[in-house]
Design a protein around this motif. Structure first.
Motif, PDB file in Angstrom:
ATOM      1  N   LYS A  20       0.639  -1.095   0.078  1.00 13.03           N
ATOM      2  CA  LYS A  20      -0.021  -0.053  -0.068  1.00 13.03           C
ATOM      3  C   LYS A  20       0.818   1.162   0.156  1.00 13.03           C
ATOM      4  CE  LYS A  20      -3.185   0.099   2.994  1.00 13.03           C
ATOM      5  NZ  LYS A  20      -4.789   0.693   2.326  1.00 13.03           N
ATOM      6  N   GLU A  75      -3.759   6.907   4.690  1.00 14.93           N
ATOM      7  CA  GLU A  75      -3.933   5.724   5.320  1.00 14.93           C
ATOM      8  C   GLU A  75      -4.727   4.451   4.589  1.00 14.93           C
ATOM      9  OE1 GLU A  75      -5.183   6.357   9.379  1.00 14.93           O
ATOM     10  OE2 GLU A  75      -3.892   8.190   9.573  1.00 14.93           O
ATOM     11  N   SER A  76      -5.788   4.850   4.083  1.00 17.37           N
ATOM     12  CA  SER A  76      -6.770   3.850   3.506  1.00 17.37           C
ATOM     13  C   SER A  76      -6.282   3.567   2.315  1.00 17.37           C
ATOM     14  CB  SER A  76      -8.094   4.371   3.519  1.00 17.37           C
ATOM     15  OG  SER A  76      -8.584   4.637   4.975  1.00 17.37           O
ATOM     16  N   PHE A 129      -7.442   0.952  -1.057  1.00 16.37           N
ATOM     17  CA  PHE A 129      -8.060  -0.146  -0.153  1.00 16.37           C
ATOM     18  C   PHE A 129      -7.646  -1.763  -0.618  1.00 16.37           C
ATOM     19  CE2 PHE A 129     -11.052   3.563  -0.589  1.00 16.37           C
ATOM     20  CZ  PHE A 129     -11.434   3.772   0.769  1.00 16.37           C
ATOM     21  N   VAL A 157      -8.566  -5.327  -0.397  1.00 14.76           N
ATOM     22  CA  VAL A 157     -10.065  -5.916  -0.383  1.00 14.76           C
ATOM     23  C   VAL A 157     -10.050  -7.303  -0.683  1.00 14.76           C
ATOM     24  CG1 VAL A 157     -11.330  -3.411  -0.775  1.00 14.76           C
ATOM     25  CG2 VAL A 157     -10.793  -5.199  -2.651  1.00 14.76           C
ATOM     26  N   LEU A 172     -12.674  -5.830   9.560  1.00  9.74           N
ATOM     27  CA  LEU A 172     -11.556  -5.120   9.296  1.00  9.74           C
ATOM     28  C   LEU A 172     -10.073  -5.389   9.921  1.00  9.74           C
ATOM     29  CD1 LEU A 172     -12.692  -1.423  10.540  1.00  9.74           C
ATOM     30  CD2 LEU A 172     -12.372  -2.102   8.067  1.00  9.74           C
ATOM     31  N   CYS A 181      -9.552  -7.539   6.088  1.00 12.70           N
ATOM     32  CA  CYS A 181      -9.357  -6.792   5.047  1.00 12.70           C
ATOM     33  C   CYS A 181     -10.152  -5.540   5.158  1.00 12.70           C
ATOM     34  CB  CYS A 181      -9.775  -7.683   3.732  1.00 12.70           C
ATOM     35  SG  CYS A 181     -11.728  -7.429   3.360  1.00 12.70           S
ATOM     36  N   GLU A 182     -10.057  -4.622   4.228  1.00 11.92           N
ATOM     37  CA  GLU A 182     -10.480  -3.072   4.035  1.00 11.92           C
ATOM     38  C   GLU A 182     -11.809  -2.956   3.331  1.00 11.92           C
ATOM     39  OE1 GLU A 182      -6.153  -1.428   4.788  1.00 11.92           O
ATOM     40  OE2 GLU A 182      -7.012  -1.094   2.994  1.00 11.92           O
ATOM     41  N   LEU A 232     -14.043  -0.571   4.644  1.00  9.28           N
ATOM     42  CA  LEU A 232     -13.760   0.764   4.590  1.00  9.28           C
ATOM     43  C   LEU A 232     -14.114   1.312   3.044  1.00  9.28           C
ATOM     44  CD1 LEU A 232     -10.245   1.096   6.218  1.00  9.28           C
ATOM     45  CD2 LEU A 232     -12.451   1.928   7.419  1.00  9.28           C
TER      46      LEU A 232
END
Length: 337
Positions: free
Chosen positions: A208, A244-245, A248, A250, A279, A282-283, A286
């Motif tokens: 990421k 931060e995110s 994503f 996923v 969470l 995985c994201e 979000l």
């Protein structure tokens, strides 16, 4: 004879700016009911939301879209055959659905792009996608400039593009960079790392960070773009998402499993169930909250106020300030001759 003295020139009257005064109301007026009025109107008419998914075959695009909307809305769920061959060129396939929740109707269109990134030579394979996006702007513009235009113009413009990144754990491919560099100027791109369960937690965090760095170095802006933050509150919230995110990481699944007495969406593996909405796993949650629960309206507004307006201004400028000719205006012009 005395000289005539010229009259002093009067200064032009400058209209006064309205003065804003915080007045204490003497009683209830009902201004706050506008929110309820808007809600009732939206519930009656519903709203459009058009989402495009782009990425190589096998990254779980259809499954993720089905998971996002908790229904079979993808192209593969709508009569797609598993024997269907990978197309030799990029195709654009749109499937429309009406989803209703809590009395609110959403006219959802899922636009798939089979064939993208699946060829030996993927040079300029983003061009059919860019062409499709611009065609929807053109269609909206032509409806908008009609003399007798519709009360509610059908909106087929792409509000959001989910771009699926392969979970290599190394770096972005040249194709990823080229696509996002070209398309970020015309559509809201949200990058997602597909099948994140194929990486360890450490690999996911490092990947990421690497992706964010590569996007920054290459000057690629993804949604939400910094320049469109309206106020400090927006900036604070969006900075957290950007830093931060994004992107994503996923996992998608439309299958349910029993975990601790609860039915959860997940993927079964030899070492356990990967819970899609957990969470710690995985994201996905979000991404869902971001696209649907907090930023859906903003995605539509940025599409209309920024991307569409940019296209509209360029078209009108290229046309000498005149609106583009439609079938209706061409027929009227010919009958006048």
């Amino acid at each position: 004879m005395s000289d005539l003295v010229p009259e002093p020139r009067q200064k032009p009257v400058v209209p006064m700016k309205p003065v804003s005064i915080n007045s204490n109301l003497l009683g209830y007026i009902g201004i706050d009911t506008i929110i309820e009025q808007m809600r009732k109107k939206t519930m009656k008419t519903g709203f459009d939301f058009n989402i495009m998914v782009v990425g190589q075959s096998g990254l779980g695009k259809s499954t993720l879209v089905n998971t996002l909307f908790k229904s079979q809305v993808s192209r593969k769920s709508s009569g797609w055959s598993r024997e269907e061959k990978i197309p030799k060129t990029v195709e654009i396939k749109a499937i429309g659905h009406v989803i209703e929740e809590g009395g609110v109707k959403m006219k959802l269109t899922v636009i798939d792009t089979p064939g993208f990134g699946d060829q030996i030579n993927n040079e300029n394979c983003w061009e059919p996608i860019e062409k499709y996006i611009n065609e929807q702007y053109e269609k909206f513009l032509k409806e908008e400039v009609n003399i007798a235009r519709k009360k509610r113009i059908p909106d087929t413009r792409v509000h959001c593009c989910l771009y699926f990144i392969s979970p290599t754990g190394h770096s972005l491919r040249p194709l990823d960079l080229e696509f996002m560099k070209h398309l970020s100027k015309v559509v809201n791109i949200i990058p997602v790392i597909a099948k994140a369960d194929t990486m360890t937690l450490e690999e996911k965090i490092e990947f990421k960070q690497r992706v964010r760095k590569e996007l920054e170095v290459n000057g690629i802006e993804f949604y939400p773009q910094k320049e469109f933050d309206e106020d400090l509150e927006d900036k604070t919230e969006n900075d957290k998402i950007r830093q931060e995110s994004m992107p994503f990481a996923v996992v998608g699944s439309d299958k349910e499993y029993q975990v601790n007495g609860k039915r959860v969406l997940g993927r079964k593996t030899p070492w356990g169930i990967i819970e899609v909405e957990n969470l710690n796993h995985c994201e996905f949650a979000l991404l869902r909250d971001f696209v649907i629960r907090t930023h859906l309206q903003d995605l539509k507004e940025v599409t209309h106020n920024i991307h569409y307006e940019t296209y509209r201004a360029k078209r009108l400028n290229d046309n000498g300030g005149l609106p583009p000719m439609t079938v209706e205006t061409e027929e009227n012009h010919e009958s006048n001759l």
